[in-house]
Structure formats: C-alpha cells, structure tokens
Design a protein around this motif. Sequence first.
Motif, PDB file in Angstrom:
ATOM      1  N   MET A  77       0.836  -1.191   0.000  1.00  0.00           N
ATOM      2  CA  MET A  77       0.000   0.000   0.000  1.00  0.00           C
ATOM      3  C   MET A  77       0.876   1.249   0.000  1.00  0.00           C
ATOM      4  SD  MET A  77      -2.846   1.248   2.840  1.00  0.00           S
ATOM      5  CE  MET A  77      -3.820  -0.250   2.681  1.00  0.00           C
ATOM      6  N   GLY A  78       0.641   2.167  -0.942  1.00  0.00           N
ATOM      7  CA  GLY A  78       1.403   3.386  -1.019  1.00  0.00           C
ATOM      8  C   GLY A  78       0.982   4.387   0.048  1.00  0.00           C
ATOM      9  N   LEU A  79       1.730   5.495   0.158  1.00  0.00           N
ATOM     10  CA  LEU A  79       1.451   6.488   1.187  1.00  0.00           C
ATOM     11  C   LEU A  79       0.076   7.112   1.006  1.00  0.00           C
ATOM     12  CD1 LEU A  79       2.346   8.151   3.617  1.00  0.00           C
ATOM     13  CD2 LEU A  79       3.515   9.709   2.037  1.00  0.00           C
ATOM     14  N   TYR A  80      -0.300   7.426  -0.238  1.00  0.00           N
ATOM     15  CA  TYR A  80      -1.613   8.022  -0.466  1.00  0.00           C
ATOM     16  C   TYR A  80      -2.720   7.070  -0.014  1.00  0.00           C
ATOM     17  CZ  TYR A  80      -5.730   9.967  -2.760  1.00  0.00           C
ATOM     18  OH  TYR A  80      -6.990  10.464  -3.004  1.00  0.00           O
ATOM     19  N   GLU A  81      -2.618   5.809  -0.414  1.00  0.00           N
ATOM     20  CA  GLU A  81      -3.649   4.830  -0.055  1.00  0.00           C
ATOM     21  C   GLU A  81      -3.701   4.630   1.460  1.00  0.00           C
ATOM     22  OE1 GLU A  81      -1.392   4.379  -2.452  1.00  0.00           O
ATOM     23  OE2 GLU A  81      -2.745   4.579  -4.186  1.00  0.00           O
ATOM     24  N   GLU A  82      -2.528   4.652   2.104  1.00  0.00           N
ATOM     25  CA  GLU A  82      -2.477   4.506   3.560  1.00  0.00           C
ATOM     26  C   GLU A  82      -3.214   5.670   4.240  1.00  0.00           C
ATOM     27  OE1 GLU A  82       1.009   5.340   6.761  1.00  0.00           O
ATOM     28  OE2 GLU A  82       1.490   3.863   5.214  1.00  0.00           O
ATOM     29  N   ARG A  83      -2.941   6.874   3.778  1.00  0.00           N
ATOM     30  CA  ARG A  83      -3.598   8.044   4.359  1.00  0.00           C
ATOM     31  C   ARG A  83      -5.095   8.028   4.089  1.00  0.00           C
ATOM     32  NH1 ARG A  83       0.972  12.427   2.252  1.00  0.00           N
ATOM     33  NH2 ARG A  83       2.150  12.565   4.222  1.00  0.00           N
ATOM     34  N   LEU A  84      -5.467   7.732   2.853  1.00  0.00           N
ATOM     35  CA  LEU A  84      -6.885   7.721   2.488  1.00  0.00           C
ATOM     36  C   LEU A  84      -7.643   6.660   3.277  1.00  0.00           C
ATOM     37  CD1 LEU A  84      -9.167   8.771   0.692  1.00  0.00           C
ATOM     38  CD2 LEU A  84      -8.468   7.104  -1.050  1.00  0.00           C
ATOM     39  N   ASN A  85      -7.050   5.483   3.427  1.00  0.00           N
ATOM     40  CA  ASN A  85      -7.699   4.427   4.195  1.00  0.00           C
ATOM     41  C   ASN A  85      -7.891   4.832   5.649  1.00  0.00           C
ATOM     42  OD1 ASN A  85      -8.571   1.523   4.514  1.00  0.00           O
ATOM     43  ND2 ASN A  85      -6.827   1.547   5.927  1.00  0.00           N
ATOM     44  N   ARG A  86      -6.911   5.561   6.203  1.00  0.00           N
ATOM     45  CA  ARG A  86      -7.008   6.035   7.585  1.00  0.00           C
ATOM     46  C   ARG A  86      -8.173   7.012   7.743  1.00  0.00           C
ATOM     47  NH1 ARG A  86      -1.679   7.587   8.223  1.00  0.00           N
ATOM     48  NH2 ARG A  86      -1.205   5.443   8.826  1.00  0.00           N
TER      49      ARG A  86
END
Length: 376
Positions: free
Chosen positions: A1-10
């Motif tokens: 999971m990339g940084l954007y996806e990690e942030r968005l999922n959070r």
Amino acid sequence: MGLYEERLNRIKTTCNLEEPDRVPIISMIQTYAVAYGNGKTQECIENKETEFSVFRKYLEDFYFDGTYLFGVNRPVKMFQMLGNSMFFVAKDGITLQHRDNCILEDDEIEEYIQDPFRFLKKIGLPRRYPELRKPFPQNLQALGAVLQEMLKFKGYTDQLPARLEKELQMPLVSPTLSEPPLDRYVGYRSFSKGMVDLRRRPEAVLRAVDATYQIVAPPPVPLPDFPFIFLPVVTTNYISRKQFEQFFWPSCKKLILQYLGLGAKVVIGFEGKCSHIYDCFLELPKGSVVALIEESDIVQAKKDIGHHVAISGGIPIRLLKNGTKQQCIDHVKRMIQECGPGGGFMLTMDKAPLSAADVNPENLRAVTEFVEMGGN
C-alpha cells in the motif's frame, strides 16, 4: 500500500466510525500557508501555479494525513475583474478579509421570493458587480472575460485532487464548497440585516430560505464517496435553538440528505459554538457526516454524538501560538486518549490560521511529528 492509499484508508476508516491504525491529523489551512511560504496572497490570486507552489511547501514541511482545503478557495480574481471588493487582501498582504455587502433590500424580498434567479440576474448581481452595470457592450465584454477566467479556475480546481495525490500523496478531503440556504440568504441581505429579519419578518425569511434552496441545491448527478463536500456554517453561532429549528435546520438537513442521496459524505464546519444544536445530527444517517468543531468542548461532543458522526478538531491555534512544545504535545496526546478510542475522531486545528502570527511553526511541527509517530 502506497502512502496516499495509507492516508486515504485512515481517513475513510475514521469517518466510517471505525478505529484506524492511529488518529489521523488533517490540515485546515488558509492564508497562513502564504505567509509561511514568504508569498503574497494577491500573487496567489493572480497565478494558480504560484498558489500551488506556496501551499505545497506548507504540506511538505508539516506532516498531515490529508487536507480539508487547498489554496485561497474562492474565485477572488473573478470578483476583482467584475469590480467587486467584497473579498480583499488586508494591508499585511496575506490575510484575505470579507466585507459585508447587501444586494437584497427590504422592499425587494418578495420579488426575490417569487423568482430568485431572475432577481439575481436583473438586480442582485449587477448591484454586487459594478462591471455588469456598465452599458452594452462593456458589460458583455466583462462577462465574457470572467467566463474565460471561470473555465480556467474550474480546470485548475477539478484537477487538484489528482495532482495532490500524484505530487504529494495527499488526499484532498473536501474541495467542493456548499452553503446552507439560510447562510446564503443572509449573505444576500448582509449579515446585519439578515439576522434582524429573523425577528422582524420571520414568515418572509422562511419563504426566502425555501426560494434560496434551489440556488444552493446540487445538480442531480451521482457523487463519489470521496472527496467529501465541505459545508461551512456561520449563522448557527448567532441564533437560538428555537431559531435554529425554525429557520436553519429544515433546509440544511434537506440539503445534506440530498448530497448523501447522491453518494457523498459532508463535512460540516461550524463557526463558534455548536453544542446547543449538534444533537440534531442524530437525525442524519449514521456515519454520513463529519462535524468540524471550533469552540465547543470536543471531548463532550465525542461523548454525545461521536457514536453517530465523525468528529474533527481538538488543536487550538491559540495553544499553537502561545504554548510551549511540550504543552502542545501533552494537549494533543490527551485528545487522542480521550477521543480516539473506537474511531470517528480526526485531529485538526480549531480555526484555520490566516496570518504569520497565528501559529508558532515549531509548535505545529512538534504536534504533527508526534501524531505521525503514533501519538503515544
């Protein structure tokens, strides 16, 4: 999971009232970013690439999981092209200020109610924008130039979410602004006259708010579940619970439900205190809105309505300005401990900082790094 996806999922997990890996921290920034980047607000208004560069620096220098807004947020250049100074840059060259303005007089309210679009076209907008009052063809030329600028502005704002994702791995949480019908009506009347109307002509206000709904209602087009819609609210800080139930909530609830029906979530940003009315959110579908709380007790709000709506706030800019690093970290740690369990809580500043003096950047950096490292 990339940084954007990690942030968005959070962010999505939190707003669905589930517990994320840690509490997200969201940027709520306005012209403070211009001061921090040694820019000038008028330069940002004139050139969107300059604006992007200035606001980008802020988001690169401080850790955030997302940002509610990005840039000056309003089409000020178009207003200026039409001769309107309702929004203007203060003498510091940074702060964007608002001047109260009336385009709907007492004896015109009934005409407005009968056909608000016709009134705005014939009377209201020419009254607000002097260039439209000029004789033909000067008025048409001014309108044509503004329409060209509008297309440029729309092109820039439409690509912002994807650009922030690509270049900064940053979710843009709520780039689209809406407005409650009562707030829009008060904006046409001017704040002073509009608030007096609630007492002097309540029946006319109710009819005017109903007429205004068709102006602020979204088009019937399906919307994604992300980004969210941003709904700033001003009038609720100045009205009683009874006035809220009579003049504000029916039309605003209808507007929110319409957005939800189209597939979106809504971020409701309150100016001032909202504890006297926030239980009304329990009437909305669970997990459908985010309450951005400014002055009310956020710990109490989490206890009262946090099981039903996501809560955002908890970082006072007054503390970031005047406190020590440790005081700021200790406060944020307490917010995470008291509001974080169970999910549904996102940290952000209680007010959007506007000028260089509003925030000590070293305190802000200490807080954002503390949250990024887990907030323990």
